[in-house]
Design a protein around this motif. Structure first.
Motif, PDB file in Angstrom:
ATOM      1  N   GLY A 113      41.188  42.606  33.764  1.00 44.88           N
ATOM      2  CA  GLY A 113      41.412  40.831  33.857  1.00 44.88           C
ATOM      3  C   GLY A 113      42.522  40.570  34.783  1.00 44.88           C
ATOM      4  O   GLY A 113      43.228  41.427  34.946  1.00 44.88           O
ATOM      5  N   HIS A 114      42.852  39.385  34.953  1.00 43.53           N
ATOM      6  CA  HIS A 114      44.128  38.950  35.578  1.00 43.53           C
ATOM      7  C   HIS A 114      44.891  37.813  35.008  1.00 43.53           C
ATOM      8  O   HIS A 114      44.252  37.149  34.124  1.00 43.53           O
ATOM      9  N   VAL A 115      46.054  37.823  34.795  1.00 47.29           N
ATOM     10  CA  VAL A 115      46.995  36.732  34.277  1.00 47.29           C
ATOM     11  C   VAL A 115      47.387  35.526  35.019  1.00 47.29           C
ATOM     12  O   VAL A 115      48.157  34.797  34.540  1.00 47.29           O
ATOM     13  N   THR A 143      40.317  29.971  29.713  1.00 50.18           N
ATOM     14  CA  THR A 143      39.056  30.519  30.130  1.00 50.18           C
ATOM     15  C   THR A 143      39.205  31.574  31.291  1.00 50.18           C
ATOM     16  O   THR A 143      38.667  32.468  31.447  1.00 50.18           O
ATOM     17  N   ASP A 144      39.993  31.174  32.345  1.00 48.66           N
ATOM     18  CA  ASP A 144      40.274  31.889  33.601  1.00 48.66           C
ATOM     19  C   ASP A 144      41.653  32.160  33.691  1.00 48.66           C
ATOM     20  O   ASP A 144      42.277  31.694  34.267  1.00 48.66           O
ATOM     21  N   MET A 145      41.912  33.618  33.294  1.00 46.80           N
ATOM     22  CA  MET A 145      41.110  34.191  32.244  1.00 46.80           C
ATOM     23  C   MET A 145      42.012  34.781  31.068  1.00 46.80           C
ATOM     24  O   MET A 145      41.791  36.100  30.764  1.00 46.80           O
ATOM     25  N   LYS A 146      42.852  34.220  30.595  1.00 48.80           N
ATOM     26  CA  LYS A 146      43.856  34.828  29.757  1.00 48.80           C
ATOM     27  C   LYS A 146      43.184  34.885  28.245  1.00 48.80           C
ATOM     28  O   LYS A 146      43.463  35.768  27.586  1.00 48.80           O
ATOM     29  N   GLY A 173      47.881  38.085  40.939  1.00 45.86           N
ATOM     30  CA  GLY A 173      47.714  37.713  42.163  1.00 45.86           C
ATOM     31  C   GLY A 173      45.986  37.570  42.483  1.00 45.86           C
ATOM     32  O   GLY A 173      45.603  37.214  43.605  1.00 45.86           O
ATOM     33  N   GLU A 174      45.191  37.527  41.498  1.00 47.85           N
ATOM     34  CA  GLU A 174      43.737  37.045  41.730  1.00 47.85           C
ATOM     35  C   GLU A 174      43.513  35.919  42.495  1.00 47.85           C
ATOM     36  O   GLU A 174      42.509  36.045  43.080  1.00 47.85           O
ATOM     37  N   GLU A 175      44.020  35.222  41.934  1.00 48.19           N
ATOM     38  CA  GLU A 175      43.677  33.656  42.371  1.00 48.19           C
ATOM     39  C   GLU A 175      43.927  33.325  43.782  1.00 48.19           C
ATOM     40  O   GLU A 175      43.508  32.498  44.412  1.00 48.19           O
ATOM     41  N   VAL A 176      44.870  34.183  44.462  1.00 41.94           N
ATOM     42  CA  VAL A 176      45.252  33.916  46.057  1.00 41.94           C
ATOM     43  C   VAL A 176      44.556  35.024  46.814  1.00 41.94           C
ATOM     44  O   VAL A 176      43.809  34.462  47.742  1.00 41.94           O
ATOM     45  N   GLY A 223      36.346  40.726  32.891  1.00 43.67           N
ATOM     46  CA  GLY A 223      36.376  39.725  31.890  1.00 43.67           C
ATOM     47  C   GLY A 223      36.324  38.308  32.379  1.00 43.67           C
ATOM     48  O   GLY A 223      36.770  37.249  31.391  1.00 43.67           O
ATOM     49  N   GLU A 224      36.142  38.068  33.590  1.00 45.43           N
ATOM     50  CA  GLU A 224      35.788  36.625  34.233  1.00 45.43           C
ATOM     51  C   GLU A 224      34.880  36.002  33.229  1.00 45.43           C
ATOM     52  O   GLU A 224      33.915  36.473  32.575  1.00 45.43           O
ATOM     53  N   PRO A 225      35.315  34.543  33.031  1.00 48.96           N
ATOM     54  CA  PRO A 225      34.290  33.739  32.140  1.00 48.96           C
ATOM     55  C   PRO A 225      32.796  33.817  32.496  1.00 48.96           C
ATOM     56  O   PRO A 225      32.572  33.238  33.553  1.00 48.96           O
TER      57      PRO A 225
END
Ligand code: ZN
Length: 378
Positions: free
Chosen positions: A69-71, A101-104, A135-138, A161-163
């Motif tokens: 997952g990513h924080v 949800t995305d994604m803590k 860094g997932e979102e960028v 584990g993305e929603p």
């Protein structure tokens, strides 16, 4: 309050809006929680205040299972929230906040699953690896570092584990972002025949790209590939022929499509157009992830379907996602099967008042535990 809910709440209260990310304090918090429950972890530094966390319940053979997952989160946006996006309020069984949800939520559920398995004395046959990226979102910089470091060597199964509302998605589209720049020749706007207009070239190119039938194999999970032009920049002044124009193209690929074939199709369209408008062009790839698809009969897919049946008492939908995840950066080089399965609705992605149902967080813990036990029984 359940362990997973408290943990998700803690994570939302760390501001990890990316850019800049600043994920390290949130990851150190997870590391401390794991440590307090007898699970050691290592921190992989990417940049000051940024990195990945890797924790492991060690086994003795290859065939590791990775929970990933990513924080980092996206900015809360301009429209006002009814609840502070970083306060993590709980209202009517919903945990509300940026990243719920995305994604803590998914990260908390994966972490809690590892902690509970460790406390139960579960001894996996191969490693159970928990990896939480930055860094997932960028630009997926964390997942790229993870891939380059070979820290996940020996992994055979990757769960992202993305929603998905705990449905089981076994395919994702690829991403190809060509940035195309045309260099022309400037001239006075009253004498345009003396120049080479880069804007004219790019505008013709856009029309051709939007109409071009890039070949693809029909895919029942992912549908069709897409192409969308969302940024364009060029010109300096009304009376100056533009000698430079840049366009960013967002292409989403389906399995079977090849980056190099697409780029050579673009090159040949441009060569044709250059007969009329003799610009020089450059293509820079600003983002790339190959499309990924796991076979329907993979044991990972069946383990996940059974886990959802057992953990949620319902039949999960099996499908694909149109967006790219960290999985596209890490699964292909491992030769691993990959699925996407996590708590929270896809409709909450990057929305104001983002929320996740607490009962789904708790179900997700059971789902991840059950997937690990099925695939890693000693
Ligand atoms: Zn995400």
């Amino acid at each position: 309050m359940s362990g997973v809910t408290r943990l998700a709440q803690d994570l939302i209260r760390f501001n990890t809006v990316n850019p800049p990310g600043n994920e390290e304090p949130a990851l150190r918090h997870l590391a401390a929680y794991l440590e307090a429950n007898g699970v050691s972890s290592e921190f992989q530094q990417l940049a000051p205040n940024r990195g990945n966390l890797i924790a492991r319940l060690p086994g003795s053979r290859p065939g590791h299972v990775v929970l990933c997952g990513h924080v980092d989160v996206v900015h809360p946006g301009a429209s006002p929230w009814e609840h502070d996006p970083f306060r993590a309020d709980i209202v009517d069984g919903r945990l509300i906040g940026r990243g719920a949800t995305d994604m803590k939520g998914g990260v908390a559920a994966m972490t809690q699953a590892v902690v509970e398995l460790a406390s139960d004395g579960f001894t996996p046959g191969a490693d159970l690896i928990l990896t939480i990226t930055c860094g997932e979102e960028v630009d997926m910089a964390g997942a790229k570092l993870l891939d380059a470091s070979r820290a996940l060597e020996g992994a055979k199964f990757v769960v992202i584990g993305e929603p998905t509302g705990l449905d089981v998605f076994r395919a994702e589209k690829g991403v190809l972002w060509p940035r195309i720049t045309a260099f022309g020749r400037t001239a006075h706007g009253a004498m345009p025949h003396l120049g080479v207009n880069a804007i004219s070239f790019i505008s013709r190119l856009i029309a051709r790209l939007e109409a071009y039938p890039f070949p693809f194999e029909p895919n029942d999970l992912l549908g069709q590939p897409t192409l969308s032009v969302n940024v364009i920049e060029g010109g300096v002044k009304t009376n100056v022929v533009a000698d430079r124009c840049t366009v960013d193209v967002d292409m989403r690929l389906v399995p079977g499509q090849d980056k190099d074939e697409i780029l050579s199709a673009i090159e040949s369209i441009m060569s044709e157009l250059k007969r009329d408008i003799p610009v020089r062009t450059e293509i820079e790839i600003t983002q790339f992830a190959a499309p990924v698809q796991t076979a329907e009969d993979s044991v990972l897919v069946s383990a996940a379907i059974e886990a959802v049946r057992a953990g949620c008492g319902r039949e999960p939908a099996v499908g694909g996602v149109s967006y790219a995840t960290d999985g596209a950066q890490i699964a292909p080089s491992l030769g691993a099967d990959m699925i996407i399965c996590g708590p929270g609705g896809v409709d909450q992605l990057h929305q104001p008042n983002e929320w996740v149902a607490i009962n789904q967080l708790e179900e997700a813990v059971e789902v991840y535990k059950s997937i690990a036990v099925k695939l890693l029984a000693a």
